[in-house]
Write a protein that holds these residues in place. Structure first.
Motif, mmCIF file in Angstrom:
data_model
loop_
_atom_site.group_PDB
_atom_site.id
_atom_site.type_symbol
_atom_site.label_atom_id
_atom_site.label_comp_id
_atom_site.label_asym_id
_atom_site.label_seq_id
_atom_site.Cartn_x
_atom_site.Cartn_y
_atom_site.Cartn_z
ATOM 1 N N LYS A 56 0.801 -1.109 -0.092
ATOM 2 C CA LYS A 56 -0.079 -0.133 0.051
ATOM 3 C C LYS A 56 0.875 1.193 -0.087
ATOM 4 O O LYS A 56 2.105 1.349 0.532
ATOM 5 C CB LYS A 56 -0.929 -0.092 1.346
ATOM 6 N N VAL A 57 0.067 2.296 -0.561
ATOM 7 C CA VAL A 57 0.813 3.556 -0.548
ATOM 8 C C VAL A 57 0.147 4.406 0.160
ATOM 9 O O VAL A 57 -1.002 4.738 -0.308
ATOM 10 C CB VAL A 57 1.293 4.262 -1.904
ATOM 11 N N THR A 58 0.485 5.076 1.106
ATOM 12 C CA THR A 58 -0.086 6.157 2.067
ATOM 13 C C THR A 58 0.440 7.541 1.483
ATOM 14 O O THR A 58 -0.228 8.345 1.099
ATOM 15 C CB THR A 58 -0.083 5.843 3.386
ATOM 16 N N CYS A 59 1.724 7.873 2.100
ATOM 17 C CA CYS A 59 2.241 9.036 1.618
ATOM 18 C C CYS A 59 2.936 9.200 0.622
ATOM 19 O O CYS A 59 3.367 10.342 0.154
ATOM 20 C CB CYS A 59 3.241 9.360 2.954
ATOM 21 N N ASP A 60 3.558 8.212 -0.133
ATOM 22 C CA ASP A 60 4.364 8.234 -1.141
ATOM 23 C C ASP A 60 5.566 8.950 -0.903
ATOM 24 O O ASP A 60 6.236 9.735 -2.066
ATOM 25 C CB ASP A 60 3.538 8.610 -2.300
ATOM 26 N N ASN A 61 5.959 9.270 0.283
ATOM 27 C CA ASN A 61 7.062 10.201 0.431
ATOM 28 C C ASN A 61 8.166 9.904 1.646
ATOM 29 O O ASN A 61 8.676 10.519 2.378
ATOM 30 C CB ASN A 61 6.524 11.477 0.824
ATOM 31 N N GLY A 62 8.134 8.460 1.934
ATOM 32 C CA GLY A 62 8.914 7.982 2.954
ATOM 33 C C GLY A 62 8.779 8.057 4.403
ATOM 34 O O GLY A 62 9.289 7.899 5.350
ATOM 35 N N ALA A 63 7.482 8.411 4.623
ATOM 36 C CA ALA A 63 7.185 9.021 6.044
ATOM 37 C C ALA A 63 6.310 7.835 6.832
ATOM 38 O O ALA A 63 6.258 8.055 7.909
ATOM 39 C CB ALA A 63 6.632 10.113 6.162
ATOM 40 N N GLY A 65 5.590 4.187 6.117
ATOM 41 C CA GLY A 65 5.886 2.846 6.290
ATOM 42 C C GLY A 65 4.994 1.793 5.539
ATOM 43 O O GLY A 65 5.103 0.600 5.744
ATOM 44 N N SER A 66 3.890 2.338 4.986
ATOM 45 C CA SER A 66 2.719 1.572 4.372
ATOM 46 C C SER A 66 3.472 0.676 3.121
ATOM 47 O O SER A 66 2.867 -0.386 3.103
ATOM 48 C CB SER A 66 1.822 2.436 3.699
ATOM 49 N N LEU A 77 11.519 0.961 2.362
ATOM 50 C CA LEU A 77 10.155 1.816 1.590
ATOM 51 C C LEU A 77 10.331 1.399 0.166
ATOM 52 O O LEU A 77 11.054 2.100 -0.428
ATOM 53 C CB LEU A 77 10.238 3.171 2.016
ATOM 54 N N CYS A 79 8.262 2.945 -1.813
ATOM 55 C CA CYS A 79 7.933 4.146 -2.590
ATOM 56 C C CYS A 79 9.209 5.120 -2.552
ATOM 57 O O CYS A 79 9.217 6.054 -3.223
ATOM 58 C CB CYS A 79 7.014 4.832 -1.678
HETATM 59 S S1 FES Z 1 4.110 5.171 1.304
HETATM 60 FE FE1 FES Z 1 4.838 6.218 2.995
HETATM 61 S S2 FES Z 1 6.527 5.615 3.205
HETATM 62 FE FE2 FES Z 1 6.188 4.753 1.279
#
Ligand code: FES
Ligand SMILES: Cc1cc2nc3c(=O)[nH]c(=O)nc-3n(C[C@H](O)[C@H](O)[C@H](O)COP(=O)(O)OP(=O)(O)OC[C@H]3O[C@@H](n4cnc5c(N)ncnc54)[C@H](O)[C@@H]3O)c2cc1C
Ligand code: SF4
Ligand code: FES
Lengths: 175, 344, 763
Positions: A56-63, A65-66, A77, A79
């Motif tokens: 799953k992608v939640t933040c798509d910015n490393g923050a 862990g999804s 990660l 993403c």
């Molecule tokens: S989607 Fe949030 S860290 Fe990769």
């Protein structure tokens, strides 16, 4: 100079090879729909090219862990990882945990079920992958170890307490 | 992410050549945990043409002692730094600083050089392109610094000029404490830059064709006491609001050497020279520790919303000197006491 | 003592558990559509501006771009309450407002196209403060809303929708008071619940006037109705609620993204998917309303509140959709916690040039109380009243009355929560820790501890209507038709559980339909805490109806009267001679039995949640740590213990307790940018920072439905923030009235910040 580099680059075969859940994957690098672009993240490739949407992608910015997957056994990660840089790596995703033959769930997955260690479930695949990396490394963690290992995994529903129990129960050989 | 040319460098020379070829329009990718943010949010005026992958450059991943110097390869991962027995024992502040970075998943891939060379976190600077942004400001060479009149809670209280973004790197603080040097490779050969001098008001000292190859630290005498304290609103993930690293040598109850580095208070790492000087030859007690805190922050000139950082910095330093353990996240749950729904 | 059931009250496996842990749950972005296009939104860089010119010609030439829509290209469809918000407008009203929509063959191409659209703006002055924006001469956001004051009341709650609390004689009340406190306090950090899954929709348009949508939403059927009205009642709408990766109330408001997808599909004739990025999710989707209240309270020594007067200003951002509803419910809720005969509480909803506020867990009441309780505290302090005693005395009791959201008067017939409050106080150790107002419970050098308590309750547990069908199949299985998405509460499984209990079928044999508005009966949706009572009642009634029909059908075959029959595990038998039995199959393979159930609104029951917190404040750094949380409530009957625990533990996140500690949306008040639209700078609680939580749940049967249960999930977030403020104030010995209690605020309250700061740039 730039052209020299580009030339050199074109000699390299435009393929990236790695394994996902034990299966070898070979992808062309390019801009056609079936190809992997240089700018594609591993999360994108897993989901869109390989159809493994369990990550799953939640933040798509490393923050958050999804999007956690295992790369050579370590939690990373997806993403924040470029697919073209996965050459030779071995990737495990949530789809790779259950026994491929029998379909039997990984004990950790079973424990998440038994402890209702999720609410909306969107963070759960990432949680399980982080926990999996921990247990592979440290089969009998303390509760503090579990918290540390999961400290980069966001859960907005606050399933943390139930997740902790689920992981600890697995670590202790199941209940 | 927008497309870019992707180059796999296998040697330092290849990476340098690629940097030179693209003349400032290429970016190195080490762990990628900072670079991806830059590429995704497109907050810079220009998008890089090329990304140079240096993960596969051989021989840049090591922690070793050579002629009394400690050498760390640029690509050494933060997780390895945090868990290295050698560093834990002798350069504890560095191991602690590495451990304090981001999250486990990030530390598994993030590199030491990447940590040092990461871009600033100023909220104006990083405002993402796709919600009406990006925002121009002094650091981008266009307009004033918006933080001065805007939200500057995380900005510099010391040494800010033109740009008040602070150095976000945790490891830089520890490395400056140890008088670390960066070994930098470029088209014109190699040079050394002290970590203390590495950061400039609008960036760092690296030339367009340069990369960090190694980080070198002088030997540390065994009997020093080292600390790394990082203040954040919550742990982990967060960048430091203030961090303090100290290295104290005490002989017969008297401080013979004191080194103090402050992080997230200035565009670079600040060594608190006056406080260091003051402590030498004194016993460290609550009064001298508090005085050291005052001296270290004496030059602070806060912006409208960041004066609180001064108090925090003083307190962290005082506590570090007095040997208080770094604040741990608030937590108390024990597995078997996990909350259960209780009914009457 | 609660009854013993076969399933109810027992921990049972969630129906979707295997999918969740194997990553096979289908959230919106996991569903594959052939021939799909990807949509993106061009967003405004200005908080307030007129679009003078848009040139999309460059973008249109980009290969892969299939449609670009601007305000000139879209129908005059409008949303919001009142309906004044065009899908795309000539005017932009916040940084992030939609300027154009693009559909392309890939998300990347769509994004690239955004950069090629040239827009010329005429800038207008912008305002961000509720009081500034009401001043004469302030910029006007909408012609339809003079003074930027949003039309009060929502048609959804009827013509007498509650917009104020006015009763008795406040002047008289203040005369009777022994102490009068007053002040203006706010809960204005506009926290964001940020569910992990971003809002999104996939639309497939069919000419001439039909659209089918897949949505990450909380209330699928409601979306259908809402969109039908937005689309000028001219479009037939079908919604599929996918599994929802968290909502916390916010995805009742995903109508905009649905209209974007619909318009792009209409323009291209292909399915279009739009999923917001996390940055858009934070900067251009729902926030909590901002709340500021000027209030005056009269109180007697015994804790009797003699009068409440004041004005509640609600900042709804650039438009309102549910804010009137939140104000109505908030006005109801303040009465539930404050028994008082004399009220003069006025409200106003105001538009400002920032991202919109909307529905969030705590729905109005949390926002109101976070601003109101500080005023109560001032009075309690003067009279030295223990807040737990105050809450116990003043929380609604059977026989008390209140105006609820429709403006009508209701008499409460639920349970007395005093017992739950006592149990909670005991578990927390309140009596030992409470030292009086502005007194720490303990001091250890620079570390000072303090305690606080908050309360919240809601009579919306029986709000709105629900319908359900239960179909019995001859193979001994049952299917529940209910338009419910699973958004994390586990309620889909809980309705199955209720149906299974009524029919005495193993839970494996009961399934529930997908949240498809085409096949299901009307359902308002699982929000507020209405799921257990309202939706549960419909499901139970449908199951009971089906069971009755089944027994009537087979009674002749067993030579008995229907009343003499029981059914267990798909077998019907005569109660007194169980050997006379017959399988459900006896109805014939060519027959099913369909039961219908309906729930009509009931505002005479309310839930209640009390949260106790202990904090530790570091007076040298200003850091506040949460040391302990005790939640206490009474739910009548627990349906699913682990599910309930999850809901209660949820008190921390989703802009609950942590909105007093570190959660806030940072808005630049000069430029209108949201400066922390990412998940690093927007703070959320991690595994490393888990305080011990104790959840005390009593089970005093409530006259709700067959299982005597009521819901409580929604309100878990609500009492915490005010409790934290109280606890920090007590720890420090000075009042803190601003959320969140940042180190800066703490140090300032302690007088530790220098007055002089540098304001200039380069020096
Ligand atoms: S989607 Fe949030 S860290 Fe990769
Ligand atoms: C959620 C999150 C939380 C974070 N928290 C922290 C934190 O608490 N503390 C902290 O210090 N950092 C933090 N970071 C920032 C950063 O990701 C890490 O510091 C990390 O160490 C960067 O290393 P990297 O190898 O991934 O760098 P990369 O992303 O690969 O590189 C960063 C920059 O340095 C350049 N670069 C890389 N290697 C070299 C080299 N050898 N020579 C010259 N230039 C080079 C790159 O071109 C790029 O511009 C956080 C990041 C995220 C996403
Ligand atoms: S602090 Fe620096 S980066 Fe931030 S707005 Fe000012 S000049 Fe730009
Ligand atoms: S279960 Fe919803 S975010 Fe973790």
């Amino acid at each position: 100079m730039a052209t020299a580099i580009k030339k050199k680059k074109s000699l390299v075969k435009n393929l990236v090879r790695f394994s996902v859940n034990g299966t070898a994957v070979e992808l062309e690098i390019g801009t056609l729909p079936h190809q992997v672009e240089t700018a594609h993240t591993l999360a994108h490739t897993l989901r869109e090219t390989l159809g493994l949407v369990g990550t799953k992608v939640t933040c798509d910015n490393g923050a958050c862990g999804s999007c956690t997957v295992l790369m050579d056994g370590k939690a990373v990660l997806s993403c924040m990882t470029l697919t073209v840089e996965c050459q030779g790596r071995s990737i495990t995703t949530i789809e790779g945990l259950a026994d491929p033959e029998t379909g039997r769930l990984d004990p950790l997955q079973q424990s998440f079920i038994d402890h209702t260690a999720f609410q909306c479930g969107f963070c759960t695949p990432g949680m399980i992958m982080s926990a999996k990396a921990l247990l592979a490394d440290n089969p009998s963690p303390t509760e503090a170890d579990v918290k540390e290992a999961l400290s980069g995994n966001f859960c907005r529903c606050i399933s943390h307490y139930q997740v902790l129990r689920a992981v600890m129960a697995t670590a202790q050989g199941g209940e | 992410m927008k497309p870019f040319i992707h180059i796999n460098a296998l040697t330092v020379a290849e990476a340098v050549a690629a940097l030179a070829a693209y003349d400032g329009r290429a970016r190195l990718n080490a762990g990628g945990t900072d670079l991806m943010g830059l590429l995704k949010d497109e907050f810079l005026p220009e998008y890089p043409q090329a990304v140079i992958n240096i993960k596969n450059v051989a021989g840049l991943d090591y922690i070793r002692e050579e002629q009394g110097m400690l050498q760390i390869g640029a690509l050494t991962r933060l997780s390895d730094i945090a868990s290295s027995p050698l560093l834990r024992e002798r350069y504890g502040a560095l191991a602690e600083a590495a451990q304090a970075v981001a999250s486990p998943q990030i530390r598994n891939v993030a590199t030491l050089a990447g940590n040092l060379c990461q871009d600033v976190r100023c909220c104006y600077y990083r405002y993402p392109r796709h919600i009406g942004g990006p925002i121009s400001c002094a650091r981008k060479g266009n307009g004033p610094c918006l933080a001065v009149k805007g939200d500057n809670r995380n900005h510099a209280i010391l040494e800010g000029r033109k740009c008040f973004a602070v150095c976000p790197s945790d490891t830089a603080v520890a490395l400056a404490l140890f008088d670390g040097q960066l070994l930098v490779a470029g088209s014109a050969g190699e040079r050394r830059i002290a970590v203390r001098d590495f950061y400039t008001p609008l960036g760092n000292q690296l030339g367009k064709d340069e990369l960090v190859r190694e980080i070198e630290l002088p030997a540390i005498t065994a009997s020093t006491r080292q600390t790394f304290h990082k203040f954040t609103l919550r742990k982990p993930i967060d960048f430091a609001v203030v961090s303090v690293a100290t290295l104290i040598t005490v002989v017969d109850g008297v401080c013979s050497d004191a080194r103090i580095a402050l992080g997230a208070v200035a565009p670079g790492v600040v060594r608190a020279a006056a406080a260091e000087e003051f402590l030498r030859g004194r016993t460290i007690d609550p009064a001298s520790a508090a005085r050291a805190g005052e001296l270290a922050l004496a030059g602070a000139r806060p912006l409208s919303k960041n004066a609180y950082k001064i108090e925090i910095a003083k307190t962290l330093l005082k506590r570090a000197l007095l040997g208080h353990p770094p604040a741990k996240p608030s937590q108390g749950i024990v597995h078997d006491k996990c909350p259960h729904v209780k009914t009457k | 003592m609660a009854e013993v059931y076969r399933f109810i009250g027992k921990p049972t496996r969630r129906k979707d558990a295997v999918e969740v842990v194997t990553g096979t749950t289908q959230y919106l972005d996991d569903i594959r559509f052939p021939d799909l296009l990807h949509g993106k939104v061009l967003r405004s860089p200005h908080p307030h501006a007129i679009i003078k010119k848009i040139d999309k010609s460059r973008a249109e030439q980009l290969p892969g771009v299939k449609a670009i829509l601007t305000w000139q290209d879209v129908p005059d469809w409008k949303g919001g309450t009142p309906r004044v918000v065009r899908i795309l407008d000539r005017k932009v009203r916040y940084v992030g407002d939609a300027v154009a929509l693009v559909a392309a063959t890939s998300a990347q191409i769509a994004k690239e196209a955004l950069g090629l659209i040239d827009v010329e703006y005429e800038l207008l002055p912008a305002v961000f403060d509720v009081e500034e924006v009401m001043k004469p001469g302030a910029p006007q956001l909408y012609d339809e809303l003079p003074g930027n004051i949003v039309t009060p009341g929502t048609p959804a709650f009827g013509h007498s929708c509650l917009t104020e609390v006015v009763m008795g004689d406040v002047e008289q009340g203040f005369r009777e008071a022994e102490v009068i406190s007053e002040g203006t306090f706010g809960y204005e950090n506009i926290p964001n619940p940020i569910p992990p899954e971003p809002p999104g929709a996939v639309a497939i348009w069919e000419e001439p006037n039909r659209v089918t949508l897949w949505v990450s939403n909380q209330a699928s059927y409601l979306d259908k109705i809402l969109l039908f009205h937005v689309f000028g009642k001219k479009v037939e709408v079908r919604t599929h609620g996918a599994a929802c990766g968290g909502s916390f109330g916010t995805k009742l408001m995903s109508w905009q993204v649905q209209t974007y997808a619909t318009l792009l599909s209409r323009a291209t004739g292909r399915p279009v998917k739009i999923i917001f990025s996390k940055e858009e999710h934070i900067a251009a989707f729902v926030l909590r309303p901002g709340s500021r209240m000027q209030a005056r309270v009269g109180m007697k020594k015994d804790g009797t509140v003699t009068a409440v007067s004041g004005t509640w200003l609600v900042d709804t951002g650039y438009y309102s959709a549910t804010t009137q509803a939140q104000v109505a419910v908030g006005c109801g809720e303040i009465q539930l916690m404050t028994r008082c005969a004399n009220w003069d509480l006025k409200t106003a909803i105001i538009c400002t040039n920032r991202n919109a506020s909307g529905s969030v867990r705590g729905f109005g009441g949390q926002e109101l109380k976070c601003s109101f309780i500080p005023v109560l505290c001032l009075a309690m302090e003067k009279l030295d009243i223990d807040p737990v005693d105050f809450i116990k005395k003043n929380y609604v009791k059977p026989g008390d009355g209140y105006f609820w959201r429709d403006g009508l008067w209701y008499t409460y017939r639920g349970i007395d929560y005093s017992d739950a409050m006592d149990q909670g106080a005991m578990r927390f150790g309140w009596r030992e820790k409470w030292q009086g107002w502005l007194k720490p419970s303990s001091v250890d050098g620079s570390k000072r501890r303090g305690v606080g308590v908050g309360v919240h309750g809601n009579a919306d547990i029986g709000e709105d209507s629900s319908e359900a069908w239960v179909r019995l199949n001859p193979d001994g299985s049952a299917l529940l038709y209910s338009c419910i998405t699973e958004h994390g509460t586990g309620q889909r499984s809980n309705y199955v559980k209720m149906v299974a209990e009524v029919l005495q079928l193993p839970m494996e044999r009961v399934t529930v339909t997908p949240a498809d508005s085409l096949i299901n009966p009307f359902e308002y949706g699982p929000f507020g805490s209405r799921g257990t009572y309202a939706i549960g009642s419909a499901a139970i009634a449908a199951a009971e109806d089906a069971r009755r029909q089944l027994l009537e059908l087979v009674a002749p075959r067993l030579d008995a009267k229907p009343e003499e029959l029981e059914t267990v595990d798909g077998v019907v038998f005569v109660r007194d001679s169980p050997e006379r039995k017959i399988k459900w199959g006896a109805i014939g393979y060519d027959r099913t039995v369909m039961g219908y159930g309906r729930f009509d609104p009931d505002f005479t029951l309310a839930n209640c949640m009390i949260t106790f917190v202990e904090v530790e404040v570091d007076t040298e750094t200003g850091k506040v740590d949460l040391l302990q949380v005790v939640n206490t409530t009474d739910v009548g009957q627990i349906i699913d213990p682990p599910g309930l625990e999850g809901q209660l533990n949820g008190c921390l996140g989703s802009s609950g307790i942590d909105s007093a500690l570190f959660e806030e949306t940072i808005l630049d008040h000069s430029s209108g940018h949201i400066l922390n639209a990412n998940m690093i700078d927007y703070k959320w609680r991690t595994f490393s920072e888990l305080p011990p939580i104790d959840n005390i749940v009593l089970e005093t049967p409530v006259a709700s439905h067959r299982f005597k249960a009521i819901g409580v999930g929604e309100v878990a977030t609500s009492p915490g923030p005010m409790a934290v403020l109280m606890a920090v104030s007590n720890a420090l010995g000075v009042w803190l009235h601003e959320y969140p209690v940042t180190p800066e605020r703490v140090l300032k309250a302690l007088g530790k910040l220098p007055a002089m700061t540098r304001t200039g740039g380069a020096q």
